[in-house]
Motif scaffolding. Structure first.
Motif, PDB file in Angstrom:
ATOM      1  N   ILE A  80       0.846  -1.205   0.000  1.00 18.52           N
ATOM      2  CA  ILE A  80       0.000   0.000   0.000  1.00 18.52           C
ATOM      3  C   ILE A  80       0.882   1.256   0.000  1.00 18.52           C
ATOM      4  O   ILE A  80       0.627   2.214  -0.731  1.00 18.52           O
ATOM      5  CB  ILE A  80      -0.977  -0.002   1.197  1.00 18.52           C
ATOM      6  N   PHE A 428       0.543  13.563  19.992  1.00 17.70           N
ATOM      7  CA  PHE A 428      -0.860  13.156  19.995  1.00 17.70           C
ATOM      8  C   PHE A 428      -0.987  11.655  20.265  1.00 17.70           C
ATOM      9  O   PHE A 428      -0.096  10.878  19.928  1.00 17.70           O
ATOM     10  CB  PHE A 428      -1.495  13.427  18.629  1.00 17.70           C
ATOM     11  N   GLU A 429      -2.144  11.271  20.789  1.00 22.55           N
ATOM     12  CA  GLU A 429      -2.441   9.838  20.963  1.00 22.55           C
ATOM     13  C   GLU A 429      -2.241   9.121  19.637  1.00 22.55           C
ATOM     14  O   GLU A 429      -2.769   9.550  18.611  1.00 22.55           O
ATOM     15  CB  GLU A 429      -3.911   9.648  21.371  1.00 22.55           C
ATOM     16  N   GLY A 430      -1.502   8.032  19.662  1.00 23.27           N
ATOM     17  CA  GLY A 430      -1.370   7.190  18.471  1.00 23.27           C
ATOM     18  C   GLY A 430      -0.482   7.756  17.371  1.00 23.27           C
ATOM     19  O   GLY A 430      -0.333   7.127  16.330  1.00 23.27           O
ATOM     20  N   ARG A 431       0.097   8.906  17.596  1.00 19.45           N
ATOM     21  CA  ARG A 431       0.878   9.556  16.527  1.00 19.45           C
ATOM     22  C   ARG A 431       2.019   8.652  16.033  1.00 19.45           C
ATOM     23  O   ARG A 431       2.272   8.556  14.848  1.00 19.45           O
ATOM     24  CB  ARG A 431       1.438  10.874  17.061  1.00 19.45           C
ATOM     25  N   LYS A 434      -0.375   3.107  17.393  1.00 22.92           N
ATOM     26  CA  LYS A 434      -1.514   2.987  18.334  1.00 22.92           C
ATOM     27  C   LYS A 434      -1.010   2.609  19.717  1.00 22.92           C
ATOM     28  O   LYS A 434      -0.276   1.627  19.877  1.00 22.92           O
ATOM     29  CB  LYS A 434      -2.498   1.933  17.820  1.00 22.92           C
TER      30      LYS A 434
ATOM     31  N   ASP B  22      -4.943  13.571  13.683  1.00 23.26           N
ATOM     32  CA  ASP B  22      -4.445  12.199  13.852  1.00 23.26           C
ATOM     33  C   ASP B  22      -5.518  11.344  14.531  1.00 23.26           C
ATOM     34  O   ASP B  22      -5.653  10.155  14.238  1.00 23.26           O
ATOM     35  CB  ASP B  22      -3.183  12.166  14.725  1.00 23.26           C
ATOM     36  N   PHE B  38     -13.284   6.668   3.631  1.00 23.08           N
ATOM     37  CA  PHE B  38     -12.586   6.876   4.904  1.00 23.08           C
ATOM     38  C   PHE B  38     -13.515   6.834   6.121  1.00 23.08           C
ATOM     39  O   PHE B  38     -13.050   6.833   7.250  1.00 23.08           O
ATOM     40  CB  PHE B  38     -11.837   8.214   4.892  1.00 23.08           C
ATOM     41  N   ASP B  44     -10.665   6.153  14.462  1.00 26.01           N
ATOM     42  CA  ASP B  44     -10.302   4.732  14.483  1.00 26.01           C
ATOM     43  C   ASP B  44      -9.728   4.257  15.824  1.00 26.01           C
ATOM     44  O   ASP B  44     -10.098   3.195  16.316  1.00 26.01           O
ATOM     45  CB  ASP B  44      -9.282   4.470  13.360  1.00 26.01           C
ATOM     46  N   ASN B  45      -8.805   5.051  16.397  1.00 30.79           N
ATOM     47  CA  ASN B  45      -8.161   4.614  17.645  1.00 30.79           C
ATOM     48  C   ASN B  45      -9.109   4.644  18.837  1.00 30.79           C
ATOM     49  O   ASN B  45      -8.825   4.050  19.868  1.00 30.79           O
ATOM     50  CB  ASN B  45      -6.924   5.473  17.954  1.00 30.79           C
ATOM     51  N   TRP B  46     -10.219   5.364  18.701  1.00 33.82           N
ATOM     52  CA  TRP B  46     -11.187   5.431  19.799  1.00 33.82           C
ATOM     53  C   TRP B  46     -12.342   4.449  19.594  1.00 33.82           C
ATOM     54  O   TRP B  46     -12.892   3.919  20.541  1.00 33.82           O
ATOM     55  CB  TRP B  46     -11.733   6.863  19.944  1.00 33.82           C
ATOM     56  N   TYR B  48     -12.356   1.536  17.728  1.00 30.15           N
ATOM     57  CA  TYR B  48     -11.962   0.118  17.696  1.00 30.15           C
ATOM     58  C   TYR B  48     -10.987  -0.175  18.819  1.00 30.15           C
ATOM     59  O   TYR B  48     -10.133   0.661  19.154  1.00 30.15           O
ATOM     60  CB  TYR B  48     -11.295  -0.235  16.368  1.00 30.15           C
ATOM     61  N   LEU B  49     -11.057  -1.368  19.358  1.00 29.93           N
ATOM     62  CA  LEU B  49     -10.149  -1.752  20.441  1.00 29.93           C
ATOM     63  C   LEU B  49      -8.845  -2.313  19.897  1.00 29.93           C
ATOM     64  O   LEU B  49      -7.807  -2.242  20.552  1.00 29.93           O
ATOM     65  CB  LEU B  49     -10.832  -2.787  21.348  1.00 29.93           C
ATOM     66  N   ASP B  50      -8.894  -2.887  18.704  1.00 29.22           N
ATOM     67  CA  ASP B  50      -7.677  -3.463  18.125  1.00 29.22           C
ATOM     68  C   ASP B  50      -7.190  -2.589  16.963  1.00 29.22           C
ATOM     69  O   ASP B  50      -7.958  -1.849  16.374  1.00 29.22           O
ATOM     70  CB  ASP B  50      -7.940  -4.907  17.651  1.00 29.22           C
ATOM     71  N   PRO B  51      -5.905  -2.680  16.651  1.00 34.81           N
ATOM     72  CA  PRO B  51      -5.370  -1.830  15.578  1.00 34.81           C
ATOM     73  C   PRO B  51      -5.846  -2.297  14.206  1.00 34.81           C
ATOM     74  O   PRO B  51      -6.146  -3.479  14.013  1.00 34.81           O
ATOM     75  CB  PRO B  51      -3.857  -1.992  15.717  1.00 34.81           C
ATOM     76  N   LEU B  54      -5.466  -0.460   6.236  1.00 34.36           N
ATOM     77  CA  LEU B  54      -6.325  -0.257   5.067  1.00 34.36           C
ATOM     78  C   LEU B  54      -6.832  -1.561   4.454  1.00 34.36           C
ATOM     79  O   LEU B  54      -7.919  -1.615   3.913  1.00 34.36           O
ATOM     80  CB  LEU B  54      -5.534   0.491   3.981  1.00 34.36           C
TER      81      LEU B  54
END
Lengths: 463, 212
Positions: A80, A428-431, A434, B22, B38, B44-46, B48-51, B54
């Motif tokens: 990607i 920032f969070e996750g910058r 994650k 972000d 999108f 997304d980070n809030w 979903y619990l898992d990463p 795409l």
């Protein structure tokens, strides 16, 4: 009237193509820097509308966000990421745009290579689909980040429709103590103003401490203007600027240089210039800065503690960062160290960082300490000076240039819960991945943390 | 661009300040070369619990039931309600694209970051700035009745809440005009093509080093 202008007023006025009755100005853009992340949809828009770039020679492109910082001779592994970089290659080829591809020694972070090549010059208007375009203001240019629709707009028209911002002067007098750098000044400014404190303003950094900085140091300051909300940051042209620009590949030469020089020397705010807001600091009062939270305004002195506050945002930040109020900053242990990004990856940053090592090694609890030069030319210069050997023998990894772990679009990321001393610009969070926990610091502070495994006050360790 | 005139809708409250882009859409999704799709990665980070990445199916990921976007009460809300300095940080327009793709057509906040705001106008997402007390009042209204509908009237520049509460907002004449009509700014600028060419000829004389 002319003698009351700010630097911003002057550059703005000289680029005004048309002023509309509704207060919007059509502003001409001299330099358009392009990278792979925010441009594909803009080129697609051009194609759909059957338009061509207005002025190809104003554009300089490079891939920086997705590129690997390890061996790149085999290309990009992630399909990607590879697709996005190839899309930039195709767009540059189809529209005859100058690009420094991944394997070119001139490739690097767009905000490092613009000034390095002399593609960013005093008095220019410079845009890029990237908020850290404010960096180039260090040369006395008006430089600011734009969104992808605006990238398409500049490609199609060489202009943007904008409303002029207000003027803010950020005055830093006095002299920086040893171990305190331009990164600490800008972090302290953001701490003072807050992340929205300069929203709606163009910031001009002035005062003895700014004049004493190198252009690299000034770029670090202007770079993080956006972290205080200012879309652009600027610094007046002086001899330091002119010496930096002279002789660079895209800079004017000969009689053209003399002509440019005469104009560039006028690029400073007039004595009677009116600012809508003024912020003053004394560099002599500053200490090394460390962020403790999830916004750049959550910052304190290295000899301080994690502050106490009952607000929801503060509690969320401490929970995410896994920190308790009252914890001394120097007691915070780290897992990773990142020296790089458009904020701090220039030759001067690497010299300062390497200078602190003095035959010591990265602490055992640090899983990874990496140095990512801002460009292929910075990397080569550092290697000629032997800096790579100093880093490598201390246990740092010496990488290929790119944005890297500033935002982790390539393979360089934090794992959940990992804590990083980072010379980048956003915590920032996750910058950086994650669940990753970022502490923003200067290059010397990052090295200090790498050598000790926790934050240290580098003022005690300066050679 | 889809014109924006008047909208009657429920609101989704996100009680946070300084929401950065972000957080609105994380870095791994910026690898897409498209403008669409999108919405499923919004916050997304809030949410979903898992990463995620795409190439993963978001339907297979674990969601956080405590996050407001995952609560049935707010499904279908076309207005996002937040606190101050919304959209700070990165210039990524993907933030606006993800909000629109999810179904939001307006954001109400007590302040916005500059680049986010200009990206919103370009895509027909209406950023409405109200006083902090007014935003607070809206948060209280939603807390009392999540199903309450507000009316956004761009022509009159007002937000109508419950009990006859009306909050007016400012917007530049230019952006209002573009939003109401769904104008493309490039077309508007190209109406001044002769002025741009005249400026360039003038600058080639004055600043020749800018035209190598």
């Amino acid at each position: 009237m002319m003698e009351n202008d700010t630097l911003y007023d002057k550059v703005w006025r000289s680029h005004s193509v048309h002023e509309r009755d509704d207060g919007m100005t059509l502003l001409y853009i001299d330099r358009h820097l392009v990278h792979e992340v925010t441009s594909p949809q803009a080129f697609e828009g051009l194609r759909i509308a059957g338009r061509a770039p207005w002025r190809r020679d104003s554009i300089l492109a490079t891939a920086d966000h997705n590129v690997p910082t390890t061996d790149r001779s085999q290309g990009i592994e992630d399909p990607i990421s590879r697709r996005q970089v190839e899309t930039l290659d195709e767009n540059c080829r189809d529209f005859s745009i100058t690009q420094f591809p991944m394997l070119d020694v001139r490739q690097g972070i767009v905000h490092v290579i613009g000034p390095e090549q002399g593609a960013s010059l005093p008095g220019m208007t410079i845009v890029c689909g990237d908020s850290h375009t404010s960096t180039h203001g260090a040369l006395g240019a008006l430089a600011f980040g734009i969104g992808t629709s605006e990238v398409e707009h500049v490609l199609a028209t060489q202009c943007l429709l904008l409303k002029k911002s207000k003027n803010m002067q950020i005055r830093v007098d006095g002299r920086l103590p040893p171990g305190v750098t331009s990164k600490d000044i800008i972090l302290a400014v953001i701490g003072r103003l807050g992340t929205a404190g300069a929203t709606g303003y163009t910031a001009e950094y002035a005062g003895a401490a700014i004049r004493a900085l190198s252009v690299e140091g000034r770029m670090t300051m202007c770079n993080m203007s956006i972290e205080a909300g200012a879309r652009a940051g600027m610094i007046a042209v002086d001899d330091t600027t002119l010496e930096y620009v002279a002789g660079r590949p895209f800079a004017p030469q000969g009689t053209m240089w003399d002509q440019a020089l005469a104009y560039w020397q006028t690029l400073k705010s007039d004595a009677g210039a009116k600012f809508d807001a003024v912020v003053q600091l004394d560099a002599g009062d500053l200490k090394p800065q460390v962020t403790w939270g999830t916004s750049p305004e959550m910052v304190t002195d290295v000899d301080g503690v994690v502050p106490q506050d009952d607000s929801v945002d503060h509690r969320n930040a401490l929970q995410y960062m896994g920190l308790q109020p009252g914890t001394p900053i120097e007691a915070i242990e780290i897992d990773k160290v990142f020296i790089g990004s458009c904020t701090n990856s220039r030759i001067e940053d690497l010299r300062e960082a390497a200078g602190l090592i003095q035959d010591r090694s990265v602490a055992d609890n640090v899983k990874l300490a990496m140095v990512v030069p801002g460009s292929g030319l910075v990397k080569r210069q550092a290697e000629e000076e032997g800096l790579d050997r100093i880093f490598k023998s201390a246990g740092f990894e010496w990488r290929e240039p790119g944005c890297s772990m500033c935002l982790g679009m390539n393979a360089d990321q934090l794992e959940p819960g990992e804590r990083c001393a980072s010379t980048s610009n956003r915590n920032f969070e996750g910058r950086q991945g994650k669940g990753g926990r970022t502490h923003l610091v200067s290059p010397v502070m990052a090295v200090g943390a790498a050598l000790h495994g926790h934050f240290v006050d580098v003022r005690k360790w300066m050679p | 661009m889809r014109p924006f005139t008047r909208l009657e809708t429920t609101m989704m409250p996100l009680d946070r300040s300084n929401v950065d882009t972000d957080a609105i859409i994380p870095q791994q999704y910026l690898k897409s070369v498209k403008r669409t799709g999108f919405g499923k990665y919004l916050f997304d980070n809030w949410r979903y619990l898992d990463p995620g990445t795409l190439d993963m199916d978001p339907g297979q990921r674990r969601t956080d039931p405590d996050f407001v976007l995952n609560q049935d009460a707010f499904a279908g809300a076309e207005v996002l309600l937040v606190r101050e300095n919304f959209g700070c940080g990165s210039s990524r327009e993907h933030a606006v694209w993800s909000l629109l793709d999810h179904g939001f057509r307006a954001v109400i906040a007590s302040s916005f970051a500059d680049i986010f705001c200009s990206n919103s106008y370009k895509n027909g997402l209406l950023p409405i700035t109200l006083q902090a007390e007014e935003v607070n009042e809206l948060f209280e209204q939603v807390a009392q009745d999540p199903a309450f509908s507000c009316v956004l009237d761009l022509e009159k520049q007002v937000v109508r809440g419950i009990n006859g509460r009306v909050f007016s907002f400012e917007i530049s004449a230019f952006h209002k005009h573009c939003l109401l009509n769904g104008f493309d700014e490039i077309d508007l600028t190209l109406q001044h093509e002769d002025k741009i060419r005249a400026y360039e000829s003038q600058m080639k004389q004055a600043f020749p080093w800018l035209f190598p």
